[in-house]
Structure formats: structure tokens, C-alpha cells
Design a protein around this motif. Structure first.
Motif, PDB file in Angstrom:
ATOM      1  N   UNK A  33       0.827  -1.205   0.000  1.00 61.60           N
ATOM      2  CA  UNK A  33       0.000   0.000   0.000  1.00 61.60           C
ATOM      3  C   UNK A  33       0.861   1.256   0.000  1.00 61.60           C
ATOM      4  N   UNK A  34       0.398   2.241  -0.729  1.00 58.99           N
ATOM      5  CA  UNK A  34       1.046   3.555  -0.788  1.00 58.99           C
ATOM      6  C   UNK A  34       0.007   4.586  -0.391  1.00 58.99           C
ATOM      7  N   UNK A  76       8.390   2.512  -9.113  1.00 60.14           N
ATOM      8  CA  UNK A  76       8.262   2.651  -7.649  1.00 60.14           C
ATOM      9  C   UNK A  76       7.875   4.078  -7.274  1.00 60.14           C
ATOM     10  N   UNK A  77       6.928   4.584  -7.998  1.00 60.94           N
ATOM     11  CA  UNK A  77       6.501   5.969  -7.823  1.00 60.94           C
ATOM     12  C   UNK A  77       4.984   6.028  -7.747  1.00 60.94           C
ATOM     13  N   UNK A  78       4.477   6.914  -6.912  1.00 65.55           N
ATOM     14  CA  UNK A  78       3.045   7.149  -6.869  1.00 65.55           C
ATOM     15  C   UNK A  78       2.776   8.641  -6.843  1.00 65.55           C
ATOM     16  N   UNK A  79       1.555   8.993  -7.189  1.00 67.05           N
ATOM     17  CA  UNK A  79       1.207  10.365  -7.461  1.00 67.05           C
ATOM     18  C   UNK A  79      -0.085  10.751  -6.749  1.00 67.05           C
ATOM     19  N   UNK A  80      -0.227  12.040  -6.549  1.00 68.79           N
ATOM     20  CA  UNK A  80      -1.482  12.592  -6.061  1.00 68.79           C
ATOM     21  C   UNK A  80      -1.819  13.788  -6.950  1.00 68.79           C
ATOM     22  N   UNK A  81      -2.793  13.594  -7.818  1.00 72.92           N
ATOM     23  CA  UNK A  81      -3.280  14.677  -8.647  1.00 72.92           C
ATOM     24  C   UNK A  81      -4.339  15.427  -7.861  1.00 72.92           C
ATOM     25  N   UNK A  94       2.736  14.452   3.074  1.00 77.99           N
ATOM     26  CA  UNK A  94       3.713  13.379   3.215  1.00 77.99           C
ATOM     27  C   UNK A  94       3.251  12.149   2.440  1.00 77.99           C
ATOM     28  N   UNK A  95       4.190  11.464   1.820  1.00 78.38           N
ATOM     29  CA  UNK A  95       3.859  10.171   1.253  1.00 78.38           C
ATOM     30  C   UNK A  95       4.377   9.081   2.188  1.00 78.38           C
ATOM     31  N   UNK A  96       3.737   7.935   2.122  1.00 82.42           N
ATOM     32  CA  UNK A  96       4.243   6.785   2.870  1.00 82.42           C
ATOM     33  C   UNK A  96       3.942   5.513   2.107  1.00 82.42           C
ATOM     34  N   UNK A  97       4.614   4.450   2.506  1.00 84.27           N
ATOM     35  CA  UNK A  97       4.402   3.176   1.829  1.00 84.27           C
ATOM     36  C   UNK A  97       4.868   2.039   2.715  1.00 84.27           C
ATOM     37  N   UNK A  98       4.193   0.925   2.545  1.00 82.26           N
ATOM     38  CA  UNK A  98       4.579  -0.317   3.212  1.00 82.26           C
ATOM     39  C   UNK A  98       5.513  -1.059   2.269  1.00 82.26           C
ATOM     40  N   UNK A  99       6.798  -1.120   2.643  1.00 85.97           N
ATOM     41  CA  UNK A  99       7.820  -1.602   1.725  1.00 85.97           C
ATOM     42  C   UNK A  99       8.564  -2.788   2.317  1.00 85.97           C
TER      43      UNK A  99
END
Length: 119
Positions: A33-34, A76-81, A94-99
Motif C-alpha cells: 500500500x502507498x 516505484x513511484x506514486x502520485x497525487x493529482x 507526506x507520502x508513505x508506503x509499506x515496503x
């Protein structure tokens, strides 16, 4: 070591748009999840949007229909439009991710990028 680097914040007028990016780098095995969180001055950090590895999305009510989260697994990138921005969207995002790495799975956070919506 895993790093998340955000970009795309800035100053925009009400009704305007911004696109935030979060790029993960390092010894990554997989990303589940991101998400994107935000924290306005004097307030607690809150979830804005999240996306699972399967592409399922979740948004807080106040941004539904205006914000769109997406991911590019190959990068390995995600975005918020963010469209139709309002002054109340002003916050540090802030971005976060379960890695997963070879050492196990952890939750990682970016350093934050400021979004200011003002005339």
C-alpha cells in the motif's frame, strides 16, 4: 536503506491544480500500500488517499472527486493529482508506503512537501 522523495508542492490559487510525486529508492523487494497524508498547522496528520498493490483506492471525504491517487509500479513511484484546490487543502503533504526489503517489511515516510492554496 529505503528513501521516499516527494516533489510537486508549491503555491497555487484556489481552483488550481498540483501533482505530487513520491519516488521510492533503495533495496526494495516489493511495495504494498502507498498513501498520502497531510498535516496542517496546529492539526494532526490525516490520511488523504491510499492505494493498494491491487489498485484499490481510498480517499478522505473532503477530497473525493477532486484528488486522484495513482501508482507506477515499474518506477516505484506514486502520485497525487489535486484539482479544484481549496485554501483548506493547505498543508504539509507526506507520502508513505509499506515496503519490503531483504530485512523485512516496514512503513516508510517521505520528508514532506508544502502545498499552499491562497489567492
Amino acid at each position: 536503506q529505503v528513501q521516499l522523495v516527494e516533489s510537486g508542492g508549491g503555491l497555487v490559487q484556489p481552483g488550481g491544480s498540483l501533482r505530487l510525486s513520491c519516488a521510492a529508492s533503495g533495496s526494495i523487494v516489493s511495495i504494498n500500500a502507498m498513501g498520502w497524508y497531510r498535516q496542517a498547522a496546529g492539526k494532526q496528520r490525516e490520511l488523504v488517499a491510499a492505494i493498494t498493490s491491487g489498485g484499490n483506492t481510498n480517499y478522505r471525504d473532503s477530497v473525493k472527486g477532486r484528488f486522484t491517487i495513482s501508482r507506477d509500479n515499474a518506477k516505484n513511484t506514486w502520485y497525487l493529482q489535486m484539482d479544484s484546490l481549496k485554501p483548506e487543502d493547505t498543508a504539509l503533504y507526506y507520502c508513505n508506503a509499506n515496503i519490503a526489503t531483504i530485512r523485512g517489511r516496514s512503513l516508510y515516510w517521505g520528508q514532506g512537501t508544502q502545498v499552499t492554496v491562497s489567492p
